[in-house]
Motif scaffolding. Sequence first.
Motif, PDB file in Angstrom:
ATOM      1  N   GLY A  91       0.686  -1.003  -0.044  1.00  0.00           N
ATOM      2  CA  GLY A  91       0.058   0.207   0.026  1.00  0.00           C
ATOM      3  C   GLY A  91       0.816   1.437   0.117  1.00  0.00           C
ATOM      4  N   PRO A  92       0.201   2.447   0.030  1.00  0.00           N
ATOM      5  CA  PRO A  92       1.161   3.698   0.040  1.00  0.00           C
ATOM      6  C   PRO A  92       2.106   3.944   1.287  1.00  0.00           C
ATOM      7  CG  PRO A  92      -1.287   4.050  -0.415  1.00  0.00           C
ATOM      8  CD  PRO A  92      -1.279   2.597   0.174  1.00  0.00           C
ATOM      9  N   ASP A  93       1.610   3.151   2.402  1.00  0.00           N
ATOM     10  CA  ASP A  93       2.849   3.165   3.408  1.00  0.00           C
ATOM     11  C   ASP A  93       4.055   2.071   3.467  1.00  0.00           C
ATOM     12  OD1 ASP A  93       1.191   1.181   4.184  1.00  0.00           O
ATOM     13  OD2 ASP A  93       0.670   2.037   6.123  1.00  0.00           O
ATOM     14  N   GLY A  94       3.591   1.255   2.436  1.00  0.00           N
ATOM     15  CA  GLY A  94       4.781  -0.052   2.399  1.00  0.00           C
ATOM     16  C   GLY A  94       3.855  -1.071   2.930  1.00  0.00           C
ATOM     17  N   ALA A 228       9.979 -13.702   7.929  1.00  0.00           N
ATOM     18  CA  ALA A 228      11.443 -13.636   8.351  1.00  0.00           C
ATOM     19  C   ALA A 228      12.338 -14.084   7.376  1.00  0.00           C
ATOM     20  CB  ALA A 228      11.519 -14.095   9.756  1.00  0.00           C
ATOM     21  N   ALA A 229      11.967 -15.383   6.577  1.00  0.00           N
ATOM     22  CA  ALA A 229      12.738 -15.907   5.847  1.00  0.00           C
ATOM     23  C   ALA A 229      13.308 -15.016   4.513  1.00  0.00           C
ATOM     24  CB  ALA A 229      12.180 -17.239   5.104  1.00  0.00           C
ATOM     25  N   ASN A 230      12.146 -14.215   4.017  1.00  0.00           N
ATOM     26  CA  ASN A 230      12.496 -13.383   2.724  1.00  0.00           C
ATOM     27  C   ASN A 230      13.167 -12.089   3.621  1.00  0.00           C
ATOM     28  OD1 ASN A 230      11.284 -14.822   0.727  1.00  0.00           O
ATOM     29  ND2 ASN A 230       9.647 -13.818   0.547  1.00  0.00           N
ATOM     30  N   ALA A 231      12.898 -11.618   4.604  1.00  0.00           N
ATOM     31  CA  ALA A 231      13.745 -10.628   5.166  1.00  0.00           C
ATOM     32  C   ALA A 231      15.220 -10.945   5.467  1.00  0.00           C
ATOM     33  CB  ALA A 231      13.190  -9.980   6.275  1.00  0.00           C
ATOM     34  N   GLY A 284      11.302  -6.788  -1.086  1.00  0.00           N
ATOM     35  CA  GLY A 284      11.048  -5.419  -0.639  1.00  0.00           C
ATOM     36  C   GLY A 284       9.704  -5.516  -0.024  1.00  0.00           C
ATOM     37  N   LYS A 285       8.646  -5.920  -0.408  1.00  0.00           N
ATOM     38  CA  LYS A 285       7.245  -6.020   0.213  1.00  0.00           C
ATOM     39  C   LYS A 285       7.255  -6.653   1.621  1.00  0.00           C
ATOM     40  CE  LYS A 285       4.102  -8.554  -1.665  1.00  0.00           C
ATOM     41  NZ  LYS A 285       3.843  -9.591  -0.706  1.00  0.00           N
ATOM     42  N   ASP A 286       7.974  -7.907   1.699  1.00  0.00           N
ATOM     43  CA  ASP A 286       7.931  -8.770   2.869  1.00  0.00           C
ATOM     44  C   ASP A 286       8.940  -7.866   3.957  1.00  0.00           C
ATOM     45  OD1 ASP A 286       6.361 -10.295   1.404  1.00  0.00           O
ATOM     46  OD2 ASP A 286       7.682 -11.976   1.097  1.00  0.00           O
ATOM     47  N   THR A 287      10.001  -7.390   3.484  1.00  0.00           N
ATOM     48  CA  THR A 287      10.932  -6.872   4.739  1.00  0.00           C
ATOM     49  C   THR A 287      10.363  -5.372   4.881  1.00  0.00           C
ATOM     50  OG1 THR A 287      12.773  -7.379   3.247  1.00  0.00           O
ATOM     51  CG2 THR A 287      13.119  -5.868   4.845  1.00  0.00           C
ATOM     52  N   GLN A 288       9.389  -4.629   4.179  1.00  0.00           N
ATOM     53  CA  GLN A 288       8.745  -3.607   4.658  1.00  0.00           C
ATOM     54  C   GLN A 288       7.657  -4.091   5.404  1.00  0.00           C
ATOM     55  OE1 GLN A 288       9.369  -0.114   4.140  1.00  0.00           O
ATOM     56  NE2 GLN A 288       7.794  -0.191   5.758  1.00  0.00           N
ATOM     57  N   PRO A 302      15.588  -1.495  12.770  1.00  0.00           N
ATOM     58  CA  PRO A 302      16.910  -0.734  12.200  1.00  0.00           C
ATOM     59  C   PRO A 302      17.467  -1.572  11.167  1.00  0.00           C
ATOM     60  CG  PRO A 302      17.500  -0.997  14.396  1.00  0.00           C
ATOM     61  CD  PRO A 302      16.005  -1.476  14.380  1.00  0.00           C
ATOM     62  N   ILE A 303      17.960  -2.965  11.448  1.00  0.00           N
ATOM     63  CA  ILE A 303      18.527  -3.665  10.472  1.00  0.00           C
ATOM     64  C   ILE A 303      17.834  -3.823   8.992  1.00  0.00           C
ATOM     65  CG2 ILE A 303      19.559  -6.034  10.256  1.00  0.00           C
ATOM     66  CD1 ILE A 303      19.994  -6.258  13.246  1.00  0.00           C
ATOM     67  N   LEU A 304      16.457  -4.156   9.136  1.00  0.00           N
ATOM     68  CA  LEU A 304      15.823  -4.370   8.191  1.00  0.00           C
ATOM     69  C   LEU A 304      15.646  -3.024   7.457  1.00  0.00           C
ATOM     70  CD1 LEU A 304      13.008  -6.728   8.996  1.00  0.00           C
ATOM     71  CD2 LEU A 304      15.154  -7.304   8.129  1.00  0.00           C
ATOM     72  N   GLU A 305      15.469  -1.836   8.085  1.00  0.00           N
ATOM     73  CA  GLU A 305      15.387  -0.668   7.228  1.00  0.00           C
ATOM     74  C   GLU A 305      16.684  -0.466   6.546  1.00  0.00           C
ATOM     75  OE1 GLU A 305      14.535   2.219  10.592  1.00  0.00           O
ATOM     76  OE2 GLU A 305      12.308   1.821  10.870  1.00  0.00           O
ATOM     77  N   ALA A 306      17.930  -0.679   7.095  1.00  0.00           N
ATOM     78  CA  ALA A 306      19.164  -0.473   6.438  1.00  0.00           C
ATOM     79  C   ALA A 306      19.079  -1.372   5.208  1.00  0.00           C
ATOM     80  CB  ALA A 306      20.095  -0.729   7.374  1.00  0.00           C
ATOM     81  N   ALA A 307      18.637  -2.619   5.206  1.00  0.00           N
ATOM     82  CA  ALA A 307      18.504  -3.476   4.065  1.00  0.00           C
ATOM     83  C   ALA A 307      17.930  -2.984   3.019  1.00  0.00           C
ATOM     84  CB  ALA A 307      18.070  -5.026   4.545  1.00  0.00           C
ATOM     85  N   ILE A 308      16.664  -2.261   3.245  1.00  0.00           N
ATOM     86  CA  ILE A 308      16.093  -1.770   2.147  1.00  0.00           C
ATOM     87  C   ILE A 308      16.599  -0.510   1.708  1.00  0.00           C
ATOM     88  CG2 ILE A 308      13.923  -0.543   1.750  1.00  0.00           C
ATOM     89  CD1 ILE A 308      12.522  -2.226   3.533  1.00  0.00           C
TER      90      ILE A 308
END
Length: 459
Positions: A91-94, A228-231, A284-288, A302-308
Motif C-alpha cells: 500500500g501507500p505506506d509500504g 522472516a525468511a524473505n527478510a 522488498g514488500k515482505d521486508t517492509q 533498524p537492521i531491516l530498514e538499512a537492508a532496504i
Amino acid sequence: MTHQPMRVAVIGTGYVGLGTAALLAHIGHDVVGIDIDPDKIAALQSGQVPIHEPGLDDLLASVAHRLTWTTAYDAVSAADVVFICVGTPPGPDGSPDLQYVASAAANLAPHLNGHMQVIVNKSTVPIGTGDYVQRLLEEHAPGYDHGRHQVVSNPEFLREGTALADSLYPDRIVLGGAEGAVAKMTALYAPLIEQTFTAPATAPRPDGYTRPAVVRTTLQSAEMIKYAANAFLALKISFANEIAGLCERVGADIEEVATGIGLDQRIGHRFLQAGLGWGGSCFGKDTQGLISAGQEHNYPMPILEAAIEVNYRQRRVIIDKLLRQLKTLKGKKVGILGMAFKPDTDDLRDAPAHDLIQRLTQLGARVTAHDPIAMPRAAREWAHLTYQEAAQVEDVFDRADAVIVATEWTAYRLLDWTAMSGRMRAPVIIDARNIIRTPLDAELEQVGRSTVKGQVLPS
C-alpha cells in the motif's frame, strides 16, 4: 502407501496460484482454478498460460484432465481444501494491501457447506491475517462452523524461474493452524512429503533429494516464518552489496570475499551475489511488511530498514558509475540488457531496470532496452517510461555510448562481448551483474571488483 485424492479449489491464477494448481494436480488431486478475470480464465481454458515460468506450460498440459478453470466461486462448495493465492501488493505506506485476500475470503464464504473444509492462506500476508480471514468466514458464511471451517497458513517459498522444482522438491512445508486442519493438510501433501509421485520430465528429482521437512505450528508462527525468511535473504543480498562497495575502495574482490565467507557453513554461499540488488514482488514488500508490523507494536527494526536503503542505493551506485565514465548523459545512447527483475521470468515488479530507465531518461539519455522474454509485458506495464525496444540484442550496442547489464540472463553471459563492444562508439560497459569474464578493449565496470582494460577477469 495409497493416497486419497482430494478436491481442491485455488483462488487466483498468478504465479503462486498456477504453481499451486499444477503441483496439486500432478500429485493426484482434482483442482479447480478460480479467477475473477474472465480473460485469464478463457486463456487457461484454451491451454494458454498467462505467465512465463519454465516448464509450467508442459506440466499444466500434462494434468489438464484433473484441472478446470472458472470465474464462479460456487466451485468452492465441493472442495475439501480452498487455497487463497491472490496478490498482496504494498500500500501507500509500504504495508501489505489485503483487499484481494479479504475479497476472496468474503466471496468464498457463502459457498462453504456442511463437510470439513480447510481454507489456506497461500498468499504472503501480515501476521494476524489468518485470524482476520477466520472472522470474515464467520461473518459471510451462512452455515459457518468453527469446527468444520478452519484457516491454515501454508506460505510458499517459490523462486520465479525455478518454481516447479521449488514446489516439487521443497526444503520444508510450513503448516500453521489448528491440529485437525493441519492433519488434513498433511494428508493433502502426503505424496509430496513422501515423494511418491512420478517426477515430471520438466523438473526431474534432484540427485540426493529425499523428502521435505514438515513444520507444524501456529497460524502466527507460520506467517512470521515466511516474512522472516524473505527478510533474511534480502538482508544477505544487501550485506553483500554493502561489502562490495568497500571492496572497490580497498582493492578487494567481492566475489573472492563472498567465496571465502560462504565456505563457512554458518553463512553459506547463496544470496551473497553483489550487483544491482533485489527486485520482484517479495523481498522488498515482505521486508517492509515486517517493518510495518514493528511500527504497529512500537518496535523499531533498524537492521531491516538499512537492508532496504542499501538495496535501493545500489541502483544509484550504477548510475554514478556511468556518470563517472561519461561525465554527462545528455544526448547519449545508453543500452539496457535485461528488463525482468531476474532471469527466466517476465515479472517486472520492482525490477531495477525500471528505475535505471527512469533515471537515465531524466538525465537526458536516449535509452534502448532488450529482454529475451519480458519486452511484450513491459510494453503494457511500462508505458509511462520513455525507451526504445531493441528488436534484437545487437540494437542495444549499435552506436551506443554505454551499455548496462541489468539482468543476468544466460543469453547475455554467452554473448560475444568483444564483437558486441566493437559496435559501440567508445565502449563503456557497466556490468551490474558481474557476468562478463572475457578480456575487453572497453571501459568495463563491475560491482565490488576492479577491472583492467584488455585483461582476462578471474572467474
